[in-house]
Motif scaffolding. Structure first.
Motif, mmCIF file in Angstrom:
data_model
loop_
_atom_site.group_PDB
_atom_site.id
_atom_site.type_symbol
_atom_site.label_atom_id
_atom_site.label_comp_id
_atom_site.label_asym_id
_atom_site.label_seq_id
_atom_site.Cartn_x
_atom_site.Cartn_y
_atom_site.Cartn_z
ATOM 1 N N PRO A 641 -7.855 -84.347 -35.245
ATOM 2 C CA PRO A 641 -7.374 -83.301 -36.166
ATOM 3 C C PRO A 641 -7.583 -83.636 -37.642
ATOM 4 O O PRO A 641 -6.978 -83.013 -38.503
ATOM 5 N N VAL A 642 -8.416 -84.639 -37.930
ATOM 6 C CA VAL A 642 -8.658 -85.002 -39.335
ATOM 7 C C VAL A 642 -9.481 -83.896 -39.995
ATOM 8 O O VAL A 642 -10.503 -83.454 -39.444
ATOM 9 N N LYS A 643 -9.059 -83.456 -41.183
ATOM 10 C CA LYS A 643 -9.800 -82.418 -41.907
ATOM 11 C C LYS A 643 -11.144 -82.958 -42.359
ATOM 12 O O LYS A 643 -11.289 -84.145 -42.635
ATOM 13 N N ALA A 644 -12.145 -82.046 -42.465
ATOM 14 C CA ALA A 644 -13.505 -82.445 -42.792
ATOM 15 C C ALA A 644 -13.580 -83.237 -44.088
ATOM 16 O O ALA A 644 -14.317 -84.216 -44.199
ATOM 17 N N LYS A 645 -12.788 -82.825 -45.088
ATOM 18 C CA LYS A 645 -12.870 -83.503 -46.386
ATOM 19 C C LYS A 645 -12.300 -84.925 -46.323
ATOM 20 O O LYS A 645 -12.515 -85.728 -47.230
ATOM 21 N N LYS A 646 -11.596 -85.246 -45.232
ATOM 22 C CA LYS A 646 -11.018 -86.579 -45.077
ATOM 23 C C LYS A 646 -11.899 -87.504 -44.227
ATOM 24 O O LYS A 646 -11.588 -88.672 -44.070
ATOM 25 N N VAL A 647 -12.985 -86.955 -43.658
ATOM 26 C CA VAL A 647 -13.858 -87.733 -42.788
ATOM 27 C C VAL A 647 -14.846 -88.522 -43.638
ATOM 28 O O VAL A 647 -15.659 -87.940 -44.373
ATOM 29 N N LYS A 648 -14.762 -89.833 -43.550
ATOM 30 C CA LYS A 648 -15.681 -90.675 -44.311
ATOM 31 C C LYS A 648 -15.956 -91.951 -43.525
ATOM 32 O O LYS A 648 -15.229 -92.319 -42.612
ATOM 33 N N GLY A 649 -17.015 -92.642 -43.950
ATOM 34 C CA GLY A 649 -17.427 -93.874 -43.285
ATOM 35 C C GLY A 649 -18.864 -94.178 -43.624
ATOM 36 O O GLY A 649 -19.358 -93.783 -44.689
ATOM 37 N N LYS A 650 -19.570 -94.847 -42.707
ATOM 38 C CA LYS A 650 -20.987 -95.115 -42.932
ATOM 39 C C LYS A 650 -21.742 -95.006 -41.619
ATOM 40 O O LYS A 650 -21.169 -95.158 -40.528
ATOM 41 N N VAL A 651 -23.045 -94.724 -41.720
ATOM 42 C CA VAL A 651 -23.932 -94.598 -40.565
ATOM 43 C C VAL A 651 -25.059 -95.615 -40.705
ATOM 44 O O VAL A 651 -25.676 -95.718 -41.775
ATOM 45 N N ILE A 652 -25.296 -96.345 -39.635
ATOM 46 C CA ILE A 652 -26.430 -97.258 -39.565
ATOM 47 C C ILE A 652 -27.369 -96.737 -38.484
ATOM 48 O O ILE A 652 -26.954 -96.486 -37.355
ATOM 49 N N VAL A 653 -28.641 -96.568 -38.832
ATOM 50 C CA VAL A 653 -29.637 -96.052 -37.897
ATOM 51 C C VAL A 653 -30.472 -97.214 -37.377
ATOM 52 O O VAL A 653 -31.018 -97.996 -38.165
ATOM 53 N N LYS A 654 -30.549 -97.326 -36.032
ATOM 54 C CA LYS A 654 -31.339 -98.380 -35.409
ATOM 55 C C LYS A 654 -32.294 -97.780 -34.388
ATOM 56 O O LYS A 654 -31.973 -96.794 -33.720
ATOM 57 N N GLU A 655 -33.459 -98.395 -34.273
ATOM 58 C CA GLU A 655 -34.440 -97.959 -33.287
ATOM 59 C C GLU A 655 -34.389 -98.888 -32.080
ATOM 60 O O GLU A 655 -34.285 -100.106 -32.225
ATOM 61 N N ILE A 656 -34.471 -98.286 -30.877
ATOM 62 C CA ILE A 656 -34.518 -99.086 -29.652
ATOM 63 C C ILE A 656 -35.922 -99.650 -29.496
ATOM 64 O O ILE A 656 -36.898 -98.911 -29.364
ATOM 65 N N VAL A 657 -36.002 -100.977 -29.540
ATOM 66 C CA VAL A 657 -37.295 -101.646 -29.436
ATOM 67 C C VAL A 657 -37.620 -101.995 -27.992
ATOM 68 O O VAL A 657 -38.746 -101.820 -27.526
ATOM 69 N N LYS A 658 -36.576 -102.500 -27.254
ATOM 70 C CA LYS A 658 -36.804 -102.944 -25.882
ATOM 71 C C LYS A 658 -35.497 -102.981 -25.116
ATOM 72 O O LYS A 658 -34.461 -103.319 -25.680
ATOM 73 N N VAL A 659 -35.540 -102.618 -23.842
ATOM 74 C CA VAL A 659 -34.390 -102.764 -22.953
ATOM 75 C C VAL A 659 -34.681 -103.923 -22.009
ATOM 76 O O VAL A 659 -35.635 -103.888 -21.236
ATOM 77 N N MET A 660 -33.859 -104.989 -22.078
ATOM 78 C CA MET A 660 -34.080 -106.185 -21.275
ATOM 79 C C MET A 660 -33.716 -105.915 -19.816
ATOM 80 O O MET A 660 -33.059 -104.923 -19.485
#
Length: 717
Positions: A641-660
């Motif tokens: 129920p957090v209002k949109a104007k209260k939503v904050k943080g950071k995003v890190i984008v990673k690419e999948i290179v390999k699945v072991m």
């Protein structure tokens, strides 16, 4: 009240009034109501004791008995409960060790305290200590290792056998006896029988008077059994293999050099017999005697090794009967087998009607011959099977049985046809020679250990019983393993140590494989067992992100002992327990906290604990939407129920290179951005032309939790 408490009383009546001192009455009940009598019995150690209460109702002439009027059975909880009709009573308690005592602490019916039952009032007998006599102690070997021993209890006066008992995993015993003195015998595998104290027989054994708190005999140390050894030859001086030599109930077969050693022989005078199972030589007794009465007895002391008990046997007359089927028995290494049992089996129309019609033994050259088959009515075809139960060499590898034709099944074995006057030869049978394993299993100093070793087939995982025998020093050896590849398991049947796989592995998939070959011993299989349960794979929360209102199910991880292990769960914030049980649901009160899971494992006498990694902060579940266009991605995040104007943080984008192979994912960091008021953009300029699998990892702030979103993108340049 225990379910084992059984009532054998007939409720008849009426009221209760107490006569004997120390008994108490409840409130007055209506006339003709049954009266309930209760109480409790314990032994001199303060433990509940089971048995039965016999009650005697006073007769019209004021006497009791002579037999009880009825019984109340008392279970392992020591609780007495039964309904009695009106009357005056005396009671006795008899244990399952045949010890009898009258209420209260009296030796007989005449001196027993009486009480009156009337008016349906409950009668409370209170606690009653039964002076059941016990003998206690421990049994070990000379090195102090606890032994699994059998203990015989005998009447000291008459010598009559009264009972048998055994030791627990720590070698200790507690034996309930009668009041009269008793004598005790102690025996264990590979140890000499002895009587208390260090006596060779019952007659010279010391009597023991048991006490209610246990007459402590201390540590009974059993010596290795005595032995008799020697050599058996023919009259011509040729060593004879496979002659069985007896001393009482113990025996041994001679090896290739005619040598035998009978171990664990009882102390005292022994008559030694020499017998040829192959029936090539006549039997005799020591010293060159035809009967036991004429034999020279051999004296054996405790732990004494008596040597030089030799014999020279006379050949039997040659068997002149006609040979019908003959052949040899050899192992798969080409060595003739002496004393192999060879059977001729009929071939009826119905397989279920088949019978072993004649049995012979291979001689000292490995040759066998059937000479009675022509007498069989209606049959002239037979199937031949061979097996070996005993070998003269104590260090010989086992032999596995086989049918003629090199098969293990009757149906696939070829039949041999017997023609009168025409012997059938070359009916040869090859037996597979086993290999073996040897090593040791030890544990922590001072901790009881009953080691076990077992094998699993490497190819099919099937459990193989290797019948490994352990010596007093915890070493083992077995020479009865079929050739093949195996994984080795070490365990402690007493439950004080955790098992493991060879080589220091907790899981069967990681166990080191051994290869067993015919006639060869795999040595050095040593294991040192610990007494703690440990997590091979760490427990986890079961989720990557904890969210308010979303249930989390614990993953206990993988432990060094997994089967039959119970797990308890505690959910922690810092060092504070905020929940227990397999599942936990965070609430708004936990926002901003980080969770840790603590798992306690328990398996019989073993226990251990482990904790998970600490989670990210708890918050409301964020929902991530990503829209890519050109070389840029637009990100929208909502976290009700957090209002949109209260939503904050950071995003890190990673690419999948390999699945072991183990499922682990290898990433390459592409970009990062901040989220303000629920929105943000990030450049994908580092991506080359083509298709890419990306994951957008969002780390929320404030009341917003964390999450991730996989996205497939196609970059065009």
């Amino acid at each position: 009240m225990s379910e084992r408490v059984v009532r054998r009383l007939t409720a008849m009546g009426a009221g209760a009034a107490l006569v004997a001192a120390g008994l108490s009455l409840g409130a007055v009940a209506p006339a003709n109501a049954a009266s309930v009598v209760t109480g409790g019995v314990i032994d001199g150690f303060g433990n509940p004791i089971s048995g039965e209460v016999g009650y005697y109702r006073q007769q019209g002439d004021g006497t009791y008995g002579p037999e009880p009027s009825g019984f109340i059975y008392v279970g392992n909880d020591g609780y007495i409960e039964g309904s009695l009709s009106d009357g005056i009573y005396k009671i006795e308690f008899e244990t399952y060790g045949d010890y009898t005592e009258f209420y209260k602490d009296q030796p007989d019916l005449a001196t027993a305290s009486a009480f009156e039952v009337a008016g349906g009032n409950p009668v409370a007998l209170g606690s009653w200590t039964i002076d059941q006599p016990y003998v206690v102690g421990a049994v070990t070997n000379a090195a102090g290792k606890p032994l699994s021993a059998s203990i015989g209890v005998f009447d000291a006066a008459s010598g009559a056998s009264l009972d048998t008992a055994g030791t627990d995993e720590q070698g200790t015993f507690k034996i309930a006896t009668r009041s009269a003195p008793v004598k005790l015998s102690f025996s264990a595998e590979d140890h000499a029988l002895e009587f208390y104290a260090d006596a060779p027989d019952l007659a010279s054994a010391a009597p023991v008077t048991a006490t209610p708190t246990g007459a402590n005999l201390g540590n009974i140390v059993l010596a290795s059994g005595g032995s008799i050894s020697g050599q058996v030859t023919s009259d011509a001086g040729v060593p004879l293999e496979f002659v069985e030599v007896y001393a009482g109930s113990r025996s041994d077969l001679t090896d290739k050099n005619g040598i035998y050693t009978i171990r664990n022989v009882r102390t005292g005078q022994q008559v030694v017999e020499f017998s040829d199972p192959i029936d090539e030589y006549t039997s005799e007794y020591y010293n060159n005697a035809a009967t036991p009465a004429l034999a020279t007895p051999v004296s054996v002391g405790v732990g004494q090794a008596v040597g030089g008990i030799n014999a020279a046997l006379t050949p039997r007359p040659a068997d002149t009967r006609t040979t019908e089927i003959t052949g040899t028995v050899k192992d798969n290494l080409g060595v003739p087998v002496v004393g192999a049992r060879v059977g001729a089996v009929t071939t009826p129309a119905r397989t279920s009607d088949k019978e072993t019609i004649e049995v012979v033994y291979s001689n000292r050259q490995g040759v066998f011959a059937f000479k009675e088959l022509e007498k069989v009515q209606g049959e002239n075809q037979f199937k031949i099977v061979s097996e070996v139960y005993d070998q003269g060499d104590d260090n010989a590898f086992a032999l596995f049985g086989s049918w003629y034709g090199g098969v293990q099944d009757y149906d696939r074995s070829p039949a041999v046809t017997v023609t009168p006057g025409t012997p059938v030869g070359a009916v040869d049978v090859v037996l597979e020679r086993a290999g073996g394993i040897a090593g040791s299993v030890t544990g922590l100093p001072g901790v009881p250990l009953r080691p076990q070793v077992s094998l699993r087939g490497n190819d099919d995982g099937a459990l193989v019983n290797s019948f490994a025998d352990f010596e007093a020093d915890s070493t083992f050896e077995t020479r009865s393993v079929r050739a093949g590849t195996y994984k080795v398991r070490f365990d402690d049947s007493s439950g004080f140590h955790a098992g493991e796989w060879w080589k220091d592995k907790s899981e069967v998939d990681d166990a080191v494989v051994i290869t067993v070959k015919s006639g060869q011993l795999v040595t050095g299989l040593a294991a040192v067992l610990g007494n703690r349960l440990t997590a091979v794979e760490r427990p986890s929360l079961g989720v990557d992100y904890p969210w308010v209102g979303s249930a989390i199910t614990a993953d206990p991880g993988v432990w060094n002992v997994q089967s039959l292990t119970d797990f308890d769960y505690e959910w922690l914030v810092g060092s504070t327990v905020v929940g227990t049980g397999e599942t936990f649901t965070p609430t708004a009160a936990h926002i901003g906290d980080r969770l840790t899971l603590r798992v306690t494992a328990e398996n019989r006498k073993l226990i251990g604990s482990a904790t998970s990694a600490t989670s990210v902060k708890i918050g409301y579940k964020p929902r991530i939407k990503v829209k890519t266009s050109g070389g840029e991605a637009a990100i929208t995040i909502k976290a009700s129920p957090v209002k949109a104007k209260k939503v904050k943080g950071k995003v890190i984008v990673k690419e999948i290179v390999k699945v072991m192979d183990n499922g682990t994912i290898k990433y390459k960091k592409i970009a990062k951005t901040k989220i303000k008021k629920g929105k943000g953009t990030v450049s994908l300029a580092k991506l080359k032309k083509g298709k890419h699998k990306l994951v957008f990892f969002f780390i929320g702030k404030g009341k917003v939790g964390s999450n991730d979103e996989p996205v497939k993108v196609k970059i065009k340049r």
